[in-house]
Design an enzyme around this catalytic site. Structure first.
Site, PDB file in Angstrom:
ATOM      1  CE  LYS A 177      30.188 -31.803 -30.077  1.00 37.75           C
ATOM      2  NZ  LYS A 177      29.854 -33.117 -29.514  1.00 37.75           N
ATOM      3  NE  ARG A 231      33.106 -36.276 -31.237  1.00 38.92           N
ATOM      4  CZ  ARG A 231      32.404 -37.398 -31.052  1.00 38.92           C
ATOM      5  NH1 ARG A 231      31.108 -37.381 -31.184  1.00 38.92           N
ATOM      6  NH2 ARG A 231      33.007 -38.515 -30.741  1.00 38.92           N
ATOM      7  N   GLY A 286      22.120 -33.594 -33.159  1.00 40.91           N
ATOM      8  CA  GLY A 286      21.992 -34.425 -34.350  1.00 40.91           C
ATOM      9  C   GLY A 286      21.714 -33.674 -35.638  1.00 40.91           C
ATOM     10  CG  MET A 310      24.802 -28.683 -37.878  1.00 42.46           C
ATOM     11  SD  MET A 310      25.688 -27.205 -37.429  1.00 42.46           S
ATOM     12  CE  MET A 310      25.791 -27.352 -35.673  1.00 42.46           C
ATOM     13  NE  ARG A 321      24.320 -31.082 -24.530  1.00 44.03           N
ATOM     14  CZ  ARG A 321      23.910 -31.614 -25.626  1.00 44.03           C
ATOM     15  NH1 ARG A 321      24.174 -31.052 -26.783  1.00 44.03           N
ATOM     16  NH2 ARG A 321      23.236 -32.740 -25.624  1.00 44.03           N
ATOM     17  CG  HIS A 332      17.217 -37.577 -33.080  1.00 46.95           C
ATOM     18  ND1 HIS A 332      15.959 -37.523 -33.638  1.00 46.95           N
ATOM     19  CD2 HIS A 332      17.834 -36.433 -33.423  1.00 46.95           C
ATOM     20  CE1 HIS A 332      15.851 -36.412 -34.314  1.00 46.95           C
ATOM     21  NE2 HIS A 332      16.963 -35.736 -34.207  1.00 46.95           N
ATOM     22  NE  ARG A 375     -11.877  -8.321 -24.873  1.00 42.63           N
ATOM     23  CZ  ARG A 375     -10.774  -9.037 -24.663  1.00 42.63           C
ATOM     24  NH1 ARG A 375     -10.792 -10.020 -23.761  1.00 42.63           N
ATOM     25  NH2 ARG A 375      -9.660  -8.802 -25.343  1.00 42.63           N
ATOM     26  NE  ARG A 427     -13.642  -3.411 -24.268  1.00 40.76           N
ATOM     27  CZ  ARG A 427     -13.104  -4.290 -25.100  1.00 40.76           C
ATOM     28  NH1 ARG A 427     -11.880  -4.110 -25.560  1.00 40.76           N
ATOM     29  NH2 ARG A 427     -13.773  -5.359 -25.454  1.00 40.76           N
ATOM     30  CD  GLU A 446      -8.735  -0.589 -27.868  1.00 37.39           C
ATOM     31  OE1 GLU A 446      -8.812  -1.804 -28.046  1.00 37.39           O
ATOM     32  OE2 GLU A 446      -9.726   0.156 -27.711  1.00 37.39           O
ATOM     33  CB  SER A 469      -5.607  -0.061 -20.256  1.00 37.82           C
ATOM     34  OG  SER A 469      -5.338  -1.419 -20.493  1.00 37.82           O
ATOM     35  N   GLY A 518      -4.453  -1.358 -25.516  1.00 39.03           N
ATOM     36  CA  GLY A 518      -5.131  -2.502 -26.127  1.00 39.03           C
ATOM     37  C   GLY A 518      -4.257  -2.922 -27.297  1.00 39.03           C
ATOM     38  CG  ASN A 528      -5.551  -8.084 -28.387  1.00 42.49           C
ATOM     39  OD1 ASN A 528      -4.426  -8.532 -28.229  1.00 42.49           O
ATOM     40  ND2 ASN A 528      -6.566  -8.361 -27.574  1.00 42.49           N
ATOM     41  CG  ASP A 529      -8.697  -3.084 -31.533  1.00 45.97           C
ATOM     42  OD1 ASP A 529      -8.938  -3.339 -32.724  1.00 45.97           O
ATOM     43  OD2 ASP A 529      -9.514  -3.281 -30.613  1.00 45.97           O
ATOM     44  CB  CYS A 584      -5.962  -4.989 -20.995  1.00 43.49           C
ATOM     45  SG  CYS A 584      -6.731  -3.849 -22.146  1.00 43.49           S
ATOM     46  CE1 TYR A 612      -3.566  -3.130 -16.083  1.00 39.63           C
ATOM     47  CE2 TYR A 612      -3.050  -1.059 -14.987  1.00 39.63           C
ATOM     48  CZ  TYR A 612      -3.853  -1.799 -15.840  1.00 39.63           C
ATOM     49  OH  TYR A 612      -4.928  -1.217 -16.445  1.00 39.63           O
TER      50      TYR A 612
HETATM   51  C1  PEP Z   1      -7.179  -4.896 -27.399  1.00 39.14           C
HETATM   52  O1  PEP Z   1      -7.537  -4.376 -28.451  1.00 39.14           O
HETATM   53  O2  PEP Z   1      -6.008  -5.177 -27.134  1.00 39.14           O
HETATM   54  C2  PEP Z   1      -8.183  -5.250 -26.388  1.00 39.14           C
HETATM   55  C3  PEP Z   1      -7.815  -5.704 -25.210  1.00 39.14           C
HETATM   56  O3  PEP Z   1      -9.483  -5.173 -26.754  1.00 39.14           O
HETATM   57  P1  PEP Z   1     -10.223  -6.250 -27.654  1.00 39.14           P
HETATM   58  O4  PEP Z   1      -9.329  -7.403 -27.816  1.00 39.14           O
HETATM   59  O5  PEP Z   1     -11.472  -6.584 -26.926  1.00 39.14           O
HETATM   60  O6  PEP Z   1     -10.457  -5.477 -28.882  1.00 39.14           O
HETATM   61 MG    MG Z   2      -9.513  -3.566 -28.568  1.00 37.17          MG
END
Ligand code: PEP
Ligand code: MG
Length: 895
Positions: free
Chosen positions: A22, A91, A100, A102, A335, A451, A571, A626, A758, A777, A779, A781-782, A845, A865
């Site tokens: 502000k 202000r 709103g 503060m 703003r 608001h 998968r 996979r 992974e 690649s 993984g 998640n794991d 992935c 990628y």
């Molecule tokens: C991962 O582990 O990131 C993965 C892509 O394999 P999944 O989720 O099937 O274990």
């Molecule tokens: Mg996995």
């Protein structure tokens, strides 16, 4: 020595860190020569010092004194002067706007003496006492922390006594009476009198703004919007101008384009004879800016010119607050305005066409999160619907849920898994937790700049406001619809933030126009054109390729329509399920290689058909498949279930030897921690023939596809490798199978054999593994699960909310990559692998492949990628483009 205070004439819009958004923009408007009431800004640095020490930093008070003196000289009046007082507003204003959240105090400088001076000078006693009662009310509630109802109740009572409904209908004597009442209430609740010394008023108000940085609602808002906690707020002290001086005065807010749709043309609300706070609070219904033209043509024209100046200068849609004081227009704020996702895309591309910005900058003005929101479904307009009311389309989306009337209930019900719609007369900043918990927000009062609307748009929450046909009675837990039914707490309603409609019951939803366009329908609307333009530009500039996680031909085909450049993860688990489960059982209980081979031979043609479909859908694009990953017992019956079946059959004297073997196998394969057990590459090594059957199915299907005139690029991916030796063992077998298939069919199908990364061990030893892999690649998640030691199936639902609350992380590491930990492993693995194989193709992935922040990280690391679910493919394309495009966003960068 530090300077803690800057005059508006000294700053500029680049100084948002120090002066807050502000303050920096007030300074910029002053520089541009727009009519801004003069004033000065106490910096965020002063606030940080105050919050740290619990007291004003040395020198700050003197500096304020000097700037105040200068302001008094400019205005030719002294703060609180009993004959002709200067009044100021105080202000808040942090680097990022927190609407709103503060404190604000207006009319500082009024006391029992100067109120008379103001009355004399303005020749308007009513106005003077109205200003004073407002000061007492705001000061009491914000500075002394007295409940707002303590003041609003006597105000409502007095109006009822006088038989009027609007504040403006109270006369001077009424307001004088209220001033007396409010003073007594402050005495009682604050245990001290209202300060008569104007400088003390100013100092207390500044402190209270600093303190308001850390109120619960401000902290919650910052967490929600991911604004750092350590920025602090600036405080702007500005000469007051008055919108409440009768019919030739008023206050308004405006946008230089429609913040909901992006349509060209100014947009806003004006309230006659009112101060700014009245407009935003939605206390009275406002008129549109266009109607201001009839009321005050000159100010309207001047306003339009200034809005045009601001938009050209900031090269972005701006929002403004202004006041007309007896026919004179004053700019109080500007703003870069918050907007809906649709407006963001349309404004960005419109501004490219208008020559204000280039495509690189336009790309920085939109985000993957906004694109994802635009792909949400909308209500089906042909479905049976019972319209209850229509309000303003304040924040788009289609929300269905049970009606709740307060934030606490919203939070409680949402915590037990209910979808709720928060229904209020109007919202105030204390409703934030309820707005966060609700699917949508519905109010009966207020406009698009109320608001509720501003906050809902900011957080992407569906919102309909100002639905006047609704009489919301929160105390009785019901809404009475004018000329219609009564809706009680717990009843389901549907609200459409795109049209402003409110429906009784649950309305069916349909795909967004954008999704239909991706799917190939002939949709021709401005939003689709804007998204197409920016996606095309993103595709042109991005380095990172985008693949999809798709397991079936239908998913693969959709991902291709959404613009993927291959499959990064197919998968194969589902290819062992359904009716095929029985074959897996035979494979597992087989006592010799003949039995095992028979079971695998039965699975082979079925899987070959699956792969053929995918190669068909992805002709000419790479397909990463996979090999089977999850623990085998996931394909077997539950132990209790099979034990009961066996026991019953035995009792009947109908012993089933297959079931007995199956029960033994289920017992034998039971694991305490299956995620850490016999899965991934370990299965490939421990269960002979399993991986080779899959590879044969893949290569035979690919060969058939090629023989039919197509092109196939299979990439075979081995999961959960921790040591290069594991990969070497399976690779040798797979290569042998590939040679056999080639010999048998007489067709050579080029293919790659690579691995997922992974496990932390795989990341650390990536240089060794790279020698035996054609590609990597991640993984993630794991890799996240294994790095943190979190069971991904369990922890998100159990203690993650506590971890988020306690700040262990700001967002779940399964949602957005933990750059410090897991990200470091990704970086290490990439660097080590490319040291031995500079051209190694590397992707990701895990779910993070579709997360905007993670995508920027993967681009920086130099991956080739990202692969994500089909619906995230456009998001990933856009974010990869944003990551590659280096143009800095202009404007004030509001969050
Ligand atoms: C991962 O582990 O990131 C993965 C892509 O394999 P999944 O989720 O099937 O274990
Ligand atoms: Mg996995």
């Amino acid at each position: 020595m530090n300077s803690y205070v800057f005059d508006f004439a000294q700053g500029s819009m680049e100084q948002r860190d120090l002066l807050g958004g502000k303050g920096a923009n007030l300074a910029e408007m002053t520089r541009l020569g727009l009519p801004v009431p003069p004033g000065f800004t106490v910096t965020t640095e002063a606030c940080r010092a105050y919050l740290k020490a619990g007291d004003e930093p040395p020198g700050m008070s003197d500096e304020i004194g000097h700037h105040l003196a200068a302001l008094e000289a400019t205005m030719g009046r002294a703060l609180g002067d009993p004959t002709d007082p200067l009044l100021v507003s105080v202000r808040s204003g942090g680097k990022f706007s927190m609407p709103g959240m503060m404190n604000t105090v207006l009319n500082i400088g009024l006391n029992n003496a100067s109120v008379r001076g103001l009355a004399d000078q303005s020749q308007d006693e009513r106005f003077a006492f109205d200003s004073y009662r407002r000061l007492l009310q705001m000061f009491g509630s914000t500075v002394f922390g007295i409940d707002a109802d303590v003041f609003s109740n006597p105000l409502d009572d007095l109006k009822a006594e006088r038989g009027v409904t609007q504040d403006v209908d109270l006369v001077s004597a009424d307001l004088q009476e209220l001033v007396g009442t409010f003073e007594q209430l402050i005495d009682k609740h604050a245990d001290r009198p209202f300060p008569q010394d104007p400088r003390e008023q100013l100092d207390l108000a500044i402190r209270s703004v600093f303190d308001s940085w850390n109120t619960d609602r401000a902290v919650l808002y910052r967490r929600q919007e991911q604004i750092p906690d350590d920025l602090g707020t600036a405080v702007n002290i500005q000469a007051m101008v008055f919108g409440n001086r009768g019919p030739t005065s008023g206050s308004g807010v405006g946008f230089t384009r429609d913040p909901a749709t992006g349509d060209a043309g100014v947009y806003g609300d004006y309230l006659q004879n009112a101060q700014g706070e009245d407009v935003v609070a939605g206390i009275r219904n406002t008129m549109s800016l266009a109607d201001l033209d009839q009321l005050d043509h000159e100010s309207h024209e001047q306003l339009l010119t200034m809005m045009e100046t601001l938009e050209q200068h900031y090269r972005d849609m701006c929002d403004i607050e202004f006041t007309i004081d007896r026919g004179t227009l004053w700019m109080l704020q500007t703003r870069v305005g918050k907007r809906t996702p649709e407006a963001a895309f349309r404004i960005a591309t419109d501004m490219v066409h208008e020559g204000l910005i280039d495509l690189d900058e336009a790309l920085q003005r939109v985000s993957g999160a906004q694109l994802a929101q635009l792909m949400f479904p909308r209500f089906d307009t042909v479905a049976d619907r019972t319209l209850l009311a229509t309000g303003m389309n304040a924040s788009p989306g289609a929300a269905v849920g049970r009606v709740v009337f307060d934030s606490e209930t919203a939070v409680d019900w949402a915590a037990r898994g209910e979808n709720v719609i928060l229904v209020r007369k109007e919202t105030n900043p204390d409703d934030l937790s309820g707005m966060v918990a609700a699917r949508g927000v519905l109010t009966s009062r207020g406009g698009k700049t109320s608001h509720a609307a501003v906050v809902a748009r900011g957080m992407g929450r569906t919102c309909v406001c100002g639905a006047e046909a609704l009489d919301v009675d929160a105390a009785a837990r019901k809404v009475v619809v004018r000329g219609g039914p009564t809706v009680s707490e717990g009843d389901v309603i549907s609200i459409d933030g795109t049209t402003g409609e409110v429906f009784l019951g649950e309305v069916a939803v349909v795909d967004s126009s954008l999704v239909r366009w991706f799917e190939g329908d002939d949709v021709d609307d401005e939003l689709v054109t804007a998204v197409a333009t920016l996606l095309e530009h993103a595709d042109g500039v991005r380095r990172l390729r985008v693949r999809a996680n798709a397991d079936t031909p239908a998913d693969a085909a959709r991902a291709r329509r959404f613009g993927c450049e291959g499959i990064g993860l197919c998968r194969t688990e589902h290819m062992f399920l359904g009716e095929r489960r029985e074959l897996v059982e035979h494979l597992i209980v087989a006592e010799d290689s003949a039995g095992r081979e028979a079971a695998l031979a039965a699975l082979l043609p079925l899987q070959k058909v699956d792969f053929a479909g995918i190669f068909g859908a992805m002709d000419d694009l790479p397909v990463t498949i996979r090999l089977i990953d999850p623990p085998l017992h996931e394909f077997l019956p539950d132990l209790t279930e099979i034990s009961v079946r066996v026991a019953l059959a035995d009792e009947r004297g109908e012993r089933d030897s297959h079931d007995h073997k199956l029960m033994d196998a289920v017992r034998g394969l039971h694991e305490q921690n299956p995620m850490l057990g016999l899965r991934g590459v370990r299965l490939g090594i421990a269960v002979p023939g399993l991986f080779t059957m899959q590879v044969r199915a893949i290569l035979e299907a690919a060969a058939d596809h090629v023989a039919g005139g197509g092109t196939a690029h299979p990439e075979i991916m081995v999961p959960l490798v921790g040591s290069v030796r594991e990969l070497d063992l399976v690779r040798a077998e797979l290569e042998q199978t590939a040679r056999m298939v080639e010999d048998e069919l007489g067709v050579s199908v080029p293919h790659l054999i690579g691995t997922m990364i992974e496990l932390p061990r795989a990341a650390i030893t990536a240089d060794r593994i790279a020698v035996s892999a054609d590609f990597f690649s991640f993984g993630t998640n794991d890799l996240t699960q294994m790095t943190w030691g979190f069971s991904r199936d369990d922890v998100e639902a159990s203690f993650f909310s506590t971890y988020l609350e306690r700040g262990v992380f700001g967002v779940s590491p399964f949602e957005s990559l933990d750059v410090e930990g897991v990200g470091e492993l990704v970086q290490i693995a990439t660097t080590r692998a490319r040291a031995v194989k500079p051209d190694l193709h590397i992707g990701v992935c895990g779910e993070h492949g579709g997360d905007p922040a993670s995508i920027h990280f993967f681009d920086d690391v130099g991956l080739d990628y990202v692969s994500c679910s089909p619906f995230r493919v456009p998001v990933a394309r856009l974010e990869a483009g944003r990551s590659a495009s280096t143009s800095e966003s202009a404007g004030d960068g509001s969050k």
